[in-house]
Design a protein around this motif. Structure first.
Motif, short mmCIF file in Angstrom:
data_model
loop_
_atom_site.label_atom_id
_atom_site.label_comp_id
_atom_site.label_asym_id
_atom_site.label_seq_id
_atom_site.Cartn_x
_atom_site.Cartn_y
_atom_site.Cartn_z
N MET A 1 23.30 39.24 34.20
CA MET A 1 24.57 38.35 33.85
C MET A 1 25.90 39.12 34.45
SD MET A 1 25.63 35.50 32.31
CE MET A 1 27.07 34.92 31.76
N PHE A 2 26.80 38.17 35.11
CA PHE A 2 28.05 38.63 35.65
C PHE A 2 29.12 38.19 34.80
CE2 PHE A 2 25.36 38.98 39.65
CZ PHE A 2 25.59 40.21 39.78
N ASN A 3 30.11 38.90 34.32
CA ASN A 3 31.18 38.70 33.72
C ASN A 3 32.30 39.39 34.36
OD1 ASN A 3 33.10 37.38 32.11
ND2 ASN A 3 32.45 38.37 30.33
N LEU A 4 32.61 39.30 35.65
CA LEU A 4 33.66 39.99 36.25
C LEU A 4 35.04 39.61 35.92
CD1 LEU A 4 31.88 40.39 39.71
CD2 LEU A 4 31.71 41.75 37.64
N THR A 5 35.88 40.74 35.75
CA THR A 5 37.50 40.21 35.62
C THR A 5 37.98 40.36 36.97
OG1 THR A 5 37.34 40.88 33.27
CG2 THR A 5 39.41 40.75 34.15
N CYS A 16 45.51 39.95 34.78
CA CYS A 16 44.38 39.21 34.83
C CYS A 16 44.54 37.74 35.33
CB CYS A 16 43.57 39.14 33.48
SG CYS A 16 42.13 38.31 33.30
N VAL A 17 43.87 37.39 36.43
CA VAL A 17 43.95 35.92 36.85
C VAL A 17 43.01 35.11 36.71
CG1 VAL A 17 45.80 36.76 38.57
CG2 VAL A 17 43.53 36.58 39.13
N GLY A 18 41.69 35.45 36.31
CA GLY A 18 40.57 34.70 36.18
C GLY A 18 39.33 35.68 36.08
N HIS A 19 38.12 35.05 35.86
CA HIS A 19 36.71 35.60 35.92
C HIS A 19 35.75 35.12 36.61
CE1 HIS A 19 38.64 37.33 31.98
NE2 HIS A 19 39.35 36.03 32.03
N ILE A 20 34.85 35.85 37.09
CA ILE A 20 33.65 35.13 37.62
C ILE A 20 32.41 35.39 36.82
CG2 ILE A 20 32.18 35.53 39.79
CD1 ILE A 20 34.24 36.76 41.11
N THR A 21 31.83 34.30 36.32
CA THR A 21 30.68 34.21 35.21
C THR A 21 29.54 33.54 35.92
OG1 THR A 21 32.47 33.96 33.63
CG2 THR A 21 30.07 33.74 32.92
#
Length: 427
Positions: A1-5, A16-21
């Protein structure tokens, strides 16, 4: 599982501008952070990822973020060192994303952030970087957790001009220069690139400062090519690391990212009119659209005259201001006369008036392309003719500069450019 900031430096502040999930590259999506969206006048991180849309498809996400990674042999070497599949762009980005081109930083909460530092490089390490090619640069990239785009062997280093000392940035410590090897690509490629950049500067094209780093001589295995990063800015000395000033990051994106075109499709095919799309993008998004359209036009003419058929859309970028409020064409980079190499293609990376073969492109084709792109034809041709008039003298001055540094074979290289580049039609 990816939860990159996804972090971005804005006015010197990491935000922090977003996330990759998602579970893998096929179903992971980028979304803007709610707090960032609530910020007054928040700006998108890419023209292809507008702020109005909160969540983007896996294809849109991959197109932009994979564009931050190395390509080719360097990417394969890095993937092997990480025991990862080279197609798994998110795993690679989670490790290499501490220092990317532009102002983006990728943070993986699982791995955590690596403490920023600058490690002095010994002379033998610099020599090994020149002598051992892309595999050595891949080791530097892996150790520093730094990601630079492109297929050639390159690393980001920090240079202290006063001490004449090179440093390897660790973690998210910003680099100041991009360093390329020579012999891992084509013969005399470093002298070729410096000759082309100096010539471009002499005809009035905006280019970053660059120099050839000579270690033990002028052979390919003894030299490196150093270019100052235009997306790094030494604004003041308030930010210090290891007693050295830390540059600010400026955001940038190449036209592959801005247009939402995957890096694998960076070369135009079947009349896709990449150049027209680039001009349209400038008109809609740049702060001084006329000025930047002329900069792009001049660059296209110069690439034709110098014989650079590797002028793909990842080799032209947009540079953002510190607050992301203004956008301009970035200084020209990665300019090489490819036609001097027998195995290189004679097809340009995007067409001029539907023609790809550089041998068949003429001034009339540029006139038709200017009209298609929305430029005034008389003005475009006036700039074309002016560059043709300046070209030979500009090349001669650049050749003399390199000859004085000991690169005597550049005279032969300049003769080949005049014989094989687009300029040969006009002399």
């Amino acid at each position: 599982m990816f939860n990159l900031t996804v972090m971005m430096e804005i006015c010197g502040i990491s935000t922090c501008v977003g996330h990759i999930t998602g579970t893998d590259s096929s179903n992971s999506f980028f979304s803007y952070d709610d707090i960032y969206l609530s910020t007054p006048d928040c700006r998108p991180i890419s023209i292809s990822l507008p702020i109005e849309k909160k969540r983007f498809s896996p294809e849109e996400t991959k197109c932009f973020f994979e564009g931050l990674l190395p390509e080719g042999f360097t990417r394969r070497c890095v993937a092997e060192r990480l025991c990862a599949d080279e197609s798994d762009y998110l795993t690679l980005l989670s490790v290499l994303g501490s220092e990317c081109l532009g102002a983006i930083k990728i943070v993986d909460p699982i791995n955590g952030e690596i403490k920023a530092a600058y490690r002095p490089l010994e002379d033998h390490e610099i020599t090994a970087l020149a002598a051992e090619g892309a595999s050595e640069s891949a080791e530097f990239v892996s150790k520093s957790h730094l990601s630079l785009t492109g297929a050639s062997g390159k690393v980001g280093l920090y240079y202290d001009y006063e001490k004449h000392q090179w440093y390897l940035p660790i973690g998210d410590a910003p680099s100041t220069h991009i360093i390329k090897q020579s012999h891992v690509r084509l013969k005399r490629i470093v002298a070729n690139e410096q000759l082309c950049l100096l010539t471009a500067k002499n005809v009035g094209i905006d280019v970053p400062n660059s120099f050839i780093l000579q270690l033990n001589g002028s052979d390919d295995a003894d030299i490196l090519f150093a270019t100052e990063r235009y997306d790094r800015k030494m604004q003041d000395s308030k930010r210090m690391l290891n007693h050295m000033p830390v540059p600010y990051r400026l955001h940038q994106e190449d036209f592959s990212q801005a247009l939402g075109i995957a890096a694998i499709n960076k070369y135009e095919k079947n009349g896709q009119h990449y150049l027209k799309r680039m001009f349209d993008t400038i008109r809609k998004n740049c702060s001084d659209p006329l000025h930047d359209q002329l900069k792009l036009w001049d660059l296209c003419v110069f690439n034709y005259l110098i014989g650079n058929t590797d002028n793909h859309i990842k080799n032209v970028s947009l540079l953002y201001s510190e607050d992301l409020r203004s956008i301009h064409i970035a200084p020209a980079y990665d300019i090489v006369s490819t036609v001097v190499y027998e195995r290189s293609t004679e097809n340009m990376a995007f067409s001029i008036d539907g023609i790809y073969d550089i041998r068949q492109i003429s001034r009339d084709h540029f006139a038709n392309e200017a009209k298609l792109c929305g430029l005034g034809v008389k003005m475009a041709l006036r700039r074309f003719d002016d560059m043709v008039d300046k070209f030979a003298d500009a090349l001669n001055h650049a050749t003399n500069d390199l000859d004085n540094l000991g690169f005597h074979d550049t005279l032969n290289l300049s003769h080949q450019i005049l014989d094989k580049g687009g300029i040969h039609h006009y002399i």
